[in-house]
Design a protein around this motif. Structure first.
Motif, PDB file in Angstrom:
ATOM      1  N   LEU B  47      39.290  40.446  31.042  1.00  0.00           N
ATOM      2  CA  LEU B  47      39.710  41.289  32.149  1.00  0.00           C
ATOM      3  C   LEU B  47      40.922  42.145  31.797  1.00  0.00           C
ATOM      4  CD1 LEU B  47      39.204  38.863  35.127  1.00  0.00           C
ATOM      5  CD2 LEU B  47      37.833  40.810  34.483  1.00  0.00           C
ATOM      6  N   THR B 286      45.323  33.782  40.176  1.00  0.00           N
ATOM      7  CA  THR B 286      44.237  34.432  40.911  1.00  0.00           C
ATOM      8  C   THR B 286      43.219  33.412  41.380  1.00  0.00           C
ATOM      9  OG1 THR B 286      44.516  36.332  39.479  1.00  0.00           O
ATOM     10  CG2 THR B 286      42.556  36.294  40.833  1.00  0.00           C
ATOM     11  N   LEU B 287      42.907  32.449  40.520  1.00  0.00           N
ATOM     12  CA  LEU B 287      41.964  31.412  40.917  1.00  0.00           C
ATOM     13  C   LEU B 287      42.514  30.602  42.077  1.00  0.00           C
ATOM     14  CD1 LEU B 287      40.387  29.955  37.674  1.00  0.00           C
ATOM     15  CD2 LEU B 287      39.290  31.239  39.500  1.00  0.00           C
TER      16      LEU B 287
ATOM     17  N   PRO C  98      40.218  47.790  37.842  1.00  0.00           N
ATOM     18  CA  PRO C  98      40.003  46.585  37.031  1.00  0.00           C
ATOM     19  C   PRO C  98      40.574  45.336  37.716  1.00  0.00           C
ATOM     20  CG  PRO C  98      41.000  48.331  35.730  1.00  0.00           C
ATOM     21  CD  PRO C  98      41.031  48.787  37.138  1.00  0.00           C
ATOM     22  N   ILE C 101      38.051  44.109  40.105  1.00  0.00           N
ATOM     23  CA  ILE C 101      36.954  43.467  39.373  1.00  0.00           C
ATOM     24  C   ILE C 101      37.350  42.061  38.964  1.00  0.00           C
ATOM     25  CG2 ILE C 101      35.581  43.584  37.271  1.00  0.00           C
ATOM     26  CD1 ILE C 101      35.632  46.556  37.458  1.00  0.00           C
ATOM     27  N   GLY C 102      38.605  41.939  38.526  1.00  0.00           N
ATOM     28  CA  GLY C 102      39.097  40.620  38.145  1.00  0.00           C
ATOM     29  C   GLY C 102      38.993  39.631  39.290  1.00  0.00           C
ATOM     30  N   PHE C 103      39.370  40.082  40.488  1.00  0.00           N
ATOM     31  CA  PHE C 103      39.277  39.187  41.636  1.00  0.00           C
ATOM     32  C   PHE C 103      37.836  38.811  41.933  1.00  0.00           C
ATOM     33  CE2 PHE C 103      43.146  37.975  43.577  1.00  0.00           C
ATOM     34  CZ  PHE C 103      44.095  38.902  43.197  1.00  0.00           C
ATOM     35  N   LYS C 105      35.402  38.557  39.841  1.00  0.00           N
ATOM     36  CA  LYS C 105      34.951  37.565  38.862  1.00  0.00           C
ATOM     37  C   LYS C 105      35.553  36.197  39.145  1.00  0.00           C
ATOM     38  CE  LYS C 105      33.537  40.539  35.250  1.00  0.00           C
ATOM     39  NZ  LYS C 105      33.143  40.665  33.901  1.00  0.00           N
ATOM     40  N   ASN C 106      36.817  36.201  39.536  1.00  0.00           N
ATOM     41  CA  ASN C 106      37.444  34.917  39.825  1.00  0.00           C
ATOM     42  C   ASN C 106      36.850  34.262  41.053  1.00  0.00           C
ATOM     43  OD1 ASN C 106      39.362  34.289  37.822  1.00  0.00           O
ATOM     44  ND2 ASN C 106      40.523  36.056  38.465  1.00  0.00           N
TER      45      ASN C 106
END
Lengths: 352, 348, 375
Positions: B47, B286-287, C98, C101-103, C105-106
């Motif tokens: 990412l 973020t997770l 981006p 997008i990262g969020f 995917k997470n």
């Protein structure tokens, strides 16, 4: 007549020459725009540029002090945004908060934030670019946390602050000088005089010019750098108050990116990032130049996408011409006075 | 450049980073059960692959005593140019080549002013930051380019057949190895350090300072262009505001990696560890659904602490020695420390 | 000496922290907008409360008032449905592709049931969303939808093609029968929503003769930055001295333009209109700088988004065209199909705000009332 004899004859400092050149360029640009834009030479134009530029000027004065010591403060944008929001919130909740107190609150918070920067840079010995990159993020984060998903609305603010941009301080014919513009001018005058006449202010130049020598000659370097950052924060606080008055609706992204505009103004104004050279008037001229270019482009129905590209070019030209000017001066003056040319990283010009 | 012997490795920045990295992994695993999944681990790097790519050259530039604030703007400009070329019918490989050329040109332009005219890199690349981004807007204005061919996007988004990792990470690994060899095992790498340590001494020792700087900035432009291509493949859409503000992230990671802003010290191992640490940290946060601004603030705090704590520790150590040892021993101690830490603390 | 500074500074730090942490957020509840009509054929699905549905709202960025409103609406729905799954709003701090997008995917990694996304870029997010859907995650678009392949359904706040007529009507109303010059102040040049709305405005100006006297002279961009929008608004007035109206289909732009006109004492000559939040624009509605402006209820949008997501995740609806369902207090809706084949649900019509109805939506806060009373 070459430049060096001109300078010696007129007893002018190198910065004054630089500023004269800048003023000359501004006049040229104004004339150019005046020829292209109808009704350019009216009071309105002055007001426009004044309004758009006054916040940047106030913050740039503070930035100048910091840059003179060979440091930089990238956190001013976050500071302005945070203070605009906090003061706005306090005013929304307490309508009877007096204007004087509101301004003091703004300057007070700014001072504290600036002191934190100063502590870390001067006493923690963390390089300014690292520190203020960090506080840029931290102060913005504080703003997000404080705002907690809300924003400031004009309907909640007391009338006096909404109307502040309209308050006229002086009217000369067609020209109106509003309160915010007057504030900027007063700040510039105060600090310009301070830098000329206050001995401790003058030592800022010494620190930026040659830190090692400054240290050995007994200048309280750390304390002065700390003060420079503190004042920069205080002025950013004042800028935050002005931002609140002018913009009214404050969100968590308020003033994002302001630091770059301020640095650009300062650099264009001849304040060298290597420290030791430049004056507050220079920063004012730099900000005015950018403001005039922007204003002219907007009115000329120019493809406004060019504005940023031109700004970048202007900064480059300013830096190149600065450097060329200083190098030529240094060499020609040293020939005349048998002074050795330093081969170290560029010093800030000859000690006149 | 200091030799990392086993003795002083334990005191070194890299070791500290390694400890922090392990700490972050443990924290992430405890915060979220999803962290250790293969997909997620790939995501950690994938990412932010453009950031770490440019971080490689930024490391060298900062070790060299300079800085490049324009990398993200050059990346934006190259991405925009690439999209525009492709949209107007240029075959993709040619468009890519031309884009790389554009990056080289931008980097060389920066290098011209910095290396040969001797201007401070902070302001020249500041001008570039504003100017190149402006050019990107002039090129594409308010539009975007989106319909890249599938094979191209697959390179950026999907794993290579048979492997669990995408092509972009393989590219990064490859680049990392090259940069590592150049920086730590080649003459050029030594020049980079020496010039960063003391420009004048390097020149008198016969190093072509100008050429070193010119090469570094040109490569920086190239890497920005390469990152632009990777971005176009990975995200599939280009606009003029691509990578807005990315330079701060990149510089933060490099500085956290133990590279001194004054130049002359730092290793790619440190930066590599910093990349892993910061990106894992962000991923973990973020997770755990911690908001973006909190993440950025935390990284800001880490950045400051990373320089502040060693300084304070140093100060405490010196004062303790002053009280307990003779002046001679204090001086000897200071000299010993200078070898293993960042240079002079005279300048604020 | 140093210790004195440290003491002083630590006191200061404590003060700053206290100030920062004293959260006193004023409550800003938008009144609900009208209920949509429905003449429905076929069964109407209802939600089964109490199920375990985890839904994450992923706006373009955090820190934007409209998205915070949407979140409060979604929260309201979650409470009403007594969902045992987790509701949250996450996002980046800048509107960044981006990062979003990262969020996505997470969130996919975490396996949430529903991702409700307002996309920064309709196409860029599609690959990541497709991966999410492959893992049986439902994707509901709202505000700024991802392209149809990336979503199950789009909750459309208003019919985008109505944006043009609404803005044209407001312009006609403000400029009067004689018409006049007006200009558009938009957000960023690449903002998808704004560009759609502006195009629909330009189309209807050309098509319908009743707008013949409305003369659109220029379109400028404020980049969703308050200071820049302020400058651009001033620039418009300078460029076109007989300009009578600034139309700003962006909440940041309209508020900045109104302030600029007010500061320049131009409110009599130049009015401001467009799409604005009722509480941000309330003072300008009252003093005449912005006599009319429109929007929809973001709170209702969030509410409907949550309901739809919940219904999809629990299987109460399948997400095909023609399905009907009930969404709590908002009433009944039907899933429709638009020209490009994407599925959407229409929240409802625009709400036009003016000084007559502004008090209903943005009542004056107590502090201001007390101050006015004291005068």
């Amino acid at each position: 007549m070459n430049i060096s004899s001109f300078i010696r004859r007129s007893n002018m400092r190198i910065e004054q020459l630089r500023e004269l050149a800048l003023l000359f360029i501004i006049i040229l640009i104004v004339l150019f725009f005046g020829s292209q834009i109808p009704r350019y030479f009216t009071g309105t134009t002055f007001e426009r540029v004044g309004v758009n530029v006054s916040i940047i000027v106030v913050v740039a004065v503070g930035m100048t002090l910091v840059v003179l010591t060979r440091n930089i403060d990238l956190s001013v944008g976050s500071t302005v945004g945070l203070i605009a929001f906090v003061v706005g919130q306090q005013l929304s909740d307490h309508h009877n908060l007096s204007p004087v107190l509101a301004v003091l609150l703004a300057i007070g918070i700014g001072t504290l934030l600036g002191m934190l920067n100063g502590l870390i840079v001067a006493f923690g010995k963390v390089p300014a670019i690292v520190t203020t990159l960090g506080t840029l993020a931290i102060y913005r984060g504080l703003l997000f946390a404080y705002a907690n998903s809300t924003s400031i609305h004009t309907q909640n603010l007391p009338g006096w602050i909404i109307d502040l941009p309209r308050v006229k301080v002086l009217t000369i014919g067609d020209l109106n000088i509003t309160f915010l513009v007057a504030t900027a001018i007063v700040i510039v005058v105060i600090f310009q005089l301070a830098l000329i006449y206050l001995p401790s202010a003058r030592r800022l130049y010494a620190i930026g010019s040659d830190p090692e020598t400054a240290l050995t000659s007994g200048i309280p370097q750390r304390r002065l750098v700390f003060f420079a950052f503190t004042i920069c924060g205080a002025l950013a606080g004042l800028g935050g108050f002005m931002y609140l008055a002018q913009i009214g609706t404050i969100t968590t992204v308020a003033a994002q990116g302001l630091e770059l505009e301020v640095v650009a103004a300062v650099v264009l104004g001849g304040v060298s990032t290597l420290g030791g050279t430049g004056r507050v008037i220079g920063a004012l001229l730099g900000a005015v130049l950018v403001g005039i270019i922007e204003q002219g482009l907007v009115r000329m129905q120019f493809n406004e996408f060019w504005k940023q590209a031109i700004e970048g070019l202007a900064i480059l030209i300013a830096v190149v011409s600065d450097s060329a000017l200083r190098t030529r001066l240094r060499i020609s003056l040293s020939h005349n006075q048998a002074m050795p040319i330093s081969t170290e990283t560029e010093k800030a010009g000859p000690t006149l | 450049m200091k030799a990392i012997t086993r003795a002083n490795w334990l005191k070194s920045w890299e070791f500290l980073l390694f400890v922090v990295f392990v700490g972050v992994i443990i924290l992430n695993v405890s915060l979220s059960p999803f962290f250790l999944g293969l997909d997620n681990l790939v995501n950690v790097l994938q990412l932010s692959v453009e950031t770490i790519m440019i971080g490689l050259i930024m490391t060298l530039i900062i070790i060299n005593g300079e800085i490049d604030l324009s990398v993200a703007a050059v990346m934006g400009l190259c991405a925009t140019a690439f999209g525009l070329l492709y949209q107007n019918g240029t075959p993709l490989p040619l468009a890519a080549l031309l884009t790389l050329g554009l990056g080289l040109l931008c980097g060389a332009f920066n290098g011209l002013w910095i290396a040969y005219m001797g201007l401070p890199s902070l302001v020249v690349t500041l001008a570039g930051l504003v100017g190149y981004r402006g050019l990107a807007y002039v090129l594409l204005e308010d539009k975007s380019v989106t319909n890249f061919p599938d094979e191209f996007s697959a390179l950026g988004q999907h794993n290579l057949p048979g492997l669990p990792i995408p092509a972009t990470l393989i590219l990064f690994a490859f680049l990392f190895i090259i940069f590592f060899i150049v920086l730590h095992y080649s003459a050029f790498g030594r020049y980079v350090y020496v010039v960063g340590n003391n420009k004048t001494a390097a020149r008198f020792a016969g190093v072509n300072v100008r050429r070193v700087k010119m090469i570094l900035f040109t490569v920086s432009g190239f890497m920005s262009a390469l990152a632009a291509l990777v971005y176009a493949a990975r995200v599939g859409t280009v606009r003029p505001n691509v990578a807005n503000g990315l330079e701060l992230d990149i510089i933060t990671i490099v500085l956290l990696g133990g590279v001194s802003i004054f130049g002359g010290s730092g290793t790619l191992i440190g930066v590599g560890l910093s990349m892993l640490t910061v990106l894992s940290f962000r991923n973990g946060m973020t997770l755990a659904n911690i908001s973006g601004s909190v993440q950025t603030s935390v990284i800001g705090v880490l950045l400051i602490l990373s320089v502040l704590l060693p300084n304070l520790f140093q100060e405490v150590q010196t004062r303790w020695r002053q009280r307990h040892y003779s002046e001679q021993q204090v001086q000897a101690g200071k000299e010993r420390d200078v070898e293993t830490k960042q240079p002079s603390d005279v300048t604020p | 000496m140093t210790s004195r500074i440290f003491r002083f500074a630590s006191a200061g730090l404590v003060l700053v922290t206290l100030v920062a942490l004293s959260v006193a957020s004023p409550s800003g509840t938008l009144a609900q907008s009208g209920t949509p009509a429905a003449t429905m054929s076929g069964p109407i699905a209802t939600a089964q409360p109490g199920q375990n549905v985890s839904l994450t709202l992923l706006p373009k960025q955090l820190g934007n008032a409209v998205f915070d409103e949407a979140s409060s609406g979604a929260q309201e729905a979650a409470t009403e449905l007594k969902s045992t799954g987790k509701y949250q709003m996450v996002g980046t701090d800048k509107a960044d592709v981006p990062g979003q997008i990262g969020f996505i995917k997470n969130l996919t990694t975490q396996g949430v049931n529903v991702i409700a996304i307002s996309a920064n870029d309709a196409d860029a997010v599609v690959p990541a969303l497709k991966d999410a859907r492959a893992k049986n995650i439902k994707v509901v678009g709202w505000d700024s939808p991802p392209s149809k392949d990336g979503r199950d359904i789009f909750i459309s706040q208003v019919d985008f093609s109505f944006a043009g007529p609404v803005m044209a009507d407001m312009a006609l109303h403000i400029l009067g029968a004689d018409g006049g010059k007006f200009a558009i102040l938009s957000a960023t040049a690449d903002a998808a929503n704004q560009n759609i709305w502006i195009k629909s405005l330009k189309d209807i100006l050309k098509a319908d003769p009743k707008y013949a006297k409305l003369n659109l002279v220029d379109t400028v961009y404020g980049n969703d930055d308050a200071a820049k929008s302020y400058t651009e608004a001033q620039g418009l007035v300078d460029k076109y001295p007989d300009l009578k109206l600034i139309m700003a289909p962006t909440t940041v732009g309209i508020a900045a333009a109104a302030k600029a006109m007010q500061d320049g004492n131009m409110c009599d000559k130049v009015k401001v209109s467009g799409l604005g939040l009722s509480n941000e624009m309330a003072s300008y509605a009252r003093n005449g700088c912005a006599p009319e402006f429109a929007l929809w209820s973001f709170k209702d949008l969030g509410y409907l988004t949550y309901y739809t997501g919940y219904l999809l995740a629990t299987g109460a609806i399948k997400g095909v065209a023609g399905e009907n369902f009930t969404a709590g207090r908002l009433g009944n809706y039907t899933i429709q199909k638009d020209k490009d084949g994407g599925l959407f649900v229409l929240l409802g019509p625009f709400t036009v705000f003016n000084k007559d109805n502004i008090d209903k939506y943005a009542p004056l806060p107590a502090a201001t009332m007390a101050a006015t009373a004291a005068k």
